[in-house]
Every structure is written in C-alpha cells, then in structure tokens.
Design a protein around this motif. Structure first.
Motif, mmCIF file in Angstrom:
data_model
loop_
_atom_site.group_PDB
_atom_site.id
_atom_site.type_symbol
_atom_site.label_atom_id
_atom_site.label_comp_id
_atom_site.label_asym_id
_atom_site.label_seq_id
_atom_site.Cartn_x
_atom_site.Cartn_y
_atom_site.Cartn_z
ATOM 1 N N ILE A 273 24.757 30.855 29.736
ATOM 2 C CA ILE A 273 25.481 30.003 30.673
ATOM 3 C C ILE A 273 25.908 28.685 30.025
ATOM 4 N N THR A 286 25.556 22.321 36.160
ATOM 5 C CA THR A 286 25.416 22.716 37.567
ATOM 6 C C THR A 286 26.717 23.281 38.123
ATOM 7 N N GLN A 289 26.693 26.875 37.108
ATOM 8 C CA GLN A 289 25.610 27.658 37.703
ATOM 9 C C GLN A 289 26.011 28.341 39.002
ATOM 10 N N ALA A 292 26.641 31.869 38.192
ATOM 11 C CA ALA A 292 25.475 32.664 37.793
ATOM 12 C C ALA A 292 24.792 33.325 38.979
#
Length: 311
Positions: A273, A286, A289, A292
């Motif tokens: 990531i 963030t 994310q 993800a």
C-alpha cells in the motif's frame, strides 16, 4: 466615544470582508479549481445569510456556533433549482470545512472574539470507492466497435486503469513526460495538477502499447499530447455507452479507472500500500487506505496462505 476618538475601539469586520480577504490572499496559494470550490461554498454562505438574517452581510462577531448549525441545516434542506437531488452529507461537510478554514483564519487574526467551531465536529461518511473487477476490466479491454470515438475513449480509460493517472493529468501529458527510470525502463514522470505532487510511474506493457498506438494519431499530433484529447464531459458520456455494450451495471465514470488501478491492478496483485500511495501521488497514507478495505479477494488469498502455514 472616547475609545473611538483615541483610536482604541475594535474594528468591526464583516463576513463579506472576510470572503474578499481570503480570496485575495489565497489566489496564488490555492489551485484555481480549489479556489473555484471556495467561491461556490461562499455563494451558499451568502445565500444563507440573506435567508436567515434578511440582509446581504453580517458582522464577523455574529459568526457563532448557532450560525454553523443553521448553515448546516440550510445546506441539507436546500433543493437545487435544476432538478438535481438534495445535497448529501459529505458535500455539505465540504462546504462547512471551507467555512471553518475561513473562520479559523479570522479568529487567529483576532477579527472575531470567539471560535464558532469550538464545539462543532465535522462528520463525514466513509464510502467505499467503486472499481472494476479483473473480469469487468477485461471486458472493456476486449470491446470492439465500428465507432472510433468509443475505441479512443476505451483506450484512454484503460490507460488510466494501468497508470492510476486522473483525467486532468492525462490530457496534460506530452511525450516529454516519458523518461527512462532508475531501472532503465520507461516511466511517466509528471506532477499532479491538483496538488503539485510529483508522480513517477513505471509503464506497464498495456499502457506503453496504447502510447505507441496513438503516437501518430491526428489529435495527438495536433495537440502535441501523449494521447488524444477529449473533454471530460464527452469521455464520461461515451463511457456510459461502453458500459452498456459490455453489460456492466456499474455507473462507469473516468475516475473509476484510478480506483481500479489502486485495487484490481496493484493492491490485489500484492503491491504494498505504501507503493500504491506513492504511485497515486497521495500525500497521506490514510487516503490510500480507503482502497485497501475493499480488496476482499486479496484478503482471501492471504488468509489461504496463512491457513497452509499454520495448518
């Protein structure tokens, strides 16, 4: 009268004065598109003032917690005249965030005697980003048509799926943005127009093939661009046709290509990531994310490997 005579009285700043000051000071700091978003929010603020106070302007000292609550209610209850649906929570919060930044500036400059946002919490709803699965992406890649405009749009969309580059950054790419990277292979080296963050993306074979395909295309040659230039409106309009031809039920937009790169092309294939974040030009991990959370296939595969190891 004594304070006024001695020049000790406080200056009474107005809300319109804050708007004018903010726009003037930020015009060279913010991207023109971002400043445009602020001006849209400011029109909502002035409309609320006119509706609530029945005047065109108010003193900054009238900017209170009650004002913020009222503005939020005004945004949520606003019915667009063009027949569009009412404003969603996250859109309303974006307008309130802009008001907060303006109010914070005024408070720190001591133009107002209180922070109206001291007890207000901005709450945004977390939404999963829509993306194409590997099968859906393949169906678009395999699309054939006698309509050349659809093929061009399909190829630009697929190029974005394999590079993660947004529409506005793709149309600004030129052959000079293709350079040899640290590995001796071709990379795209540019910067995001939205943030000015540099991006360096190794070219995957499918993306490189599309560059070669359109090297001598009339639109590419005319504009000196890397790929043919089309307006964002036309692209998204033609993508609806492409979705129908491919039997896709999703609301296919050009920005979905960037989400597809983040999920199906990279994260699902084991790219860390942190690397994906760098490729997308995100300033915060963030931000990446959020992608993800939706890669269930990768989670399933990782857990299957874990089962084998501890089985």
């Amino acid at each position: 009268m004594k304070e006024e005579f001695l020049g000790e009285s406080e200056k009474n700043y107005s809300f319109q004065g804050l708007i004018d000051y903010y726009n003037e000071k930020m015009q060279h700091k913010l991207h023109p598109n971002t400043l445009g978003h602020y001006k849209t929010s400011q029109r909502y603020m002035l409309s609320y003032i006119l509706s609530e106070y029945e005047k065109a302007d108010i003193s900054l000292n009238d900017l209170s917690f009650e004002f913020v609550i009222g503005f939020e209610s005004f945004l949520r209850s606003n019915v667009p005249a063009n027949g569009q649906s009412p404003m969603g929570n996250n859109t309303a919060m974006k307008h309130i965030k802009r008001l907060k930044r303006m109010a914070t500036l005024a408070y720190r400059m001591e133009w107002m005697n209180r922070d109206p946002f001291a007890n207000f919490k901005i709450k945004t709803e977390k939404k999963e980003r829509e993306f194409l699965t590997a099968d859906e992406l393949e169906s678009i890649e395999n699309l054939t048509s006698n309509l050349q405009r659809l093929i061009v749009v399909k190829d630009i969309f697929v190029f974005s799926c394999y590079t993660g580059i947004s529409y506005i950054d793709i149309i600004n790419l030129t052959p000079s943005n293709i350079r040899l990277g640290i590995d001796g292979k071709f990379w795209i080296m540019s910067e995001r127009l939205k943030t000015g963050i540099p991006i360096k993306i190794p070219l995957l074979p499918k993306a490189f093939t599309l560059i070669e395909k359109y090297r001598d295309h009339p639109r590419t040659v005319h504009y000196g661009s890397l790929l043919p230039k089309l307006s964002n409106q036309k692209l998204n309009s033609y993508l609806k046709e492409i979705a129908d031809l491919c039997g896709l039920k999703k609301n296919l937009t050009f920005h979905m290509a960037r989400h597809t790169f983040a999920t199906t092309v990279t994260l699902s294939n084991g790219v860390p990531i942190e690397t994906v974040s760098k490729l997308l030009g995100h300033t915060k991990l963030t931000t990446t994310q959020i992608y993800a959370r939706v890669v269930e296939k990768k989670v399933s595969e990782d857990m299957a490997l874990l089962r084998m190891k501890i089985g």
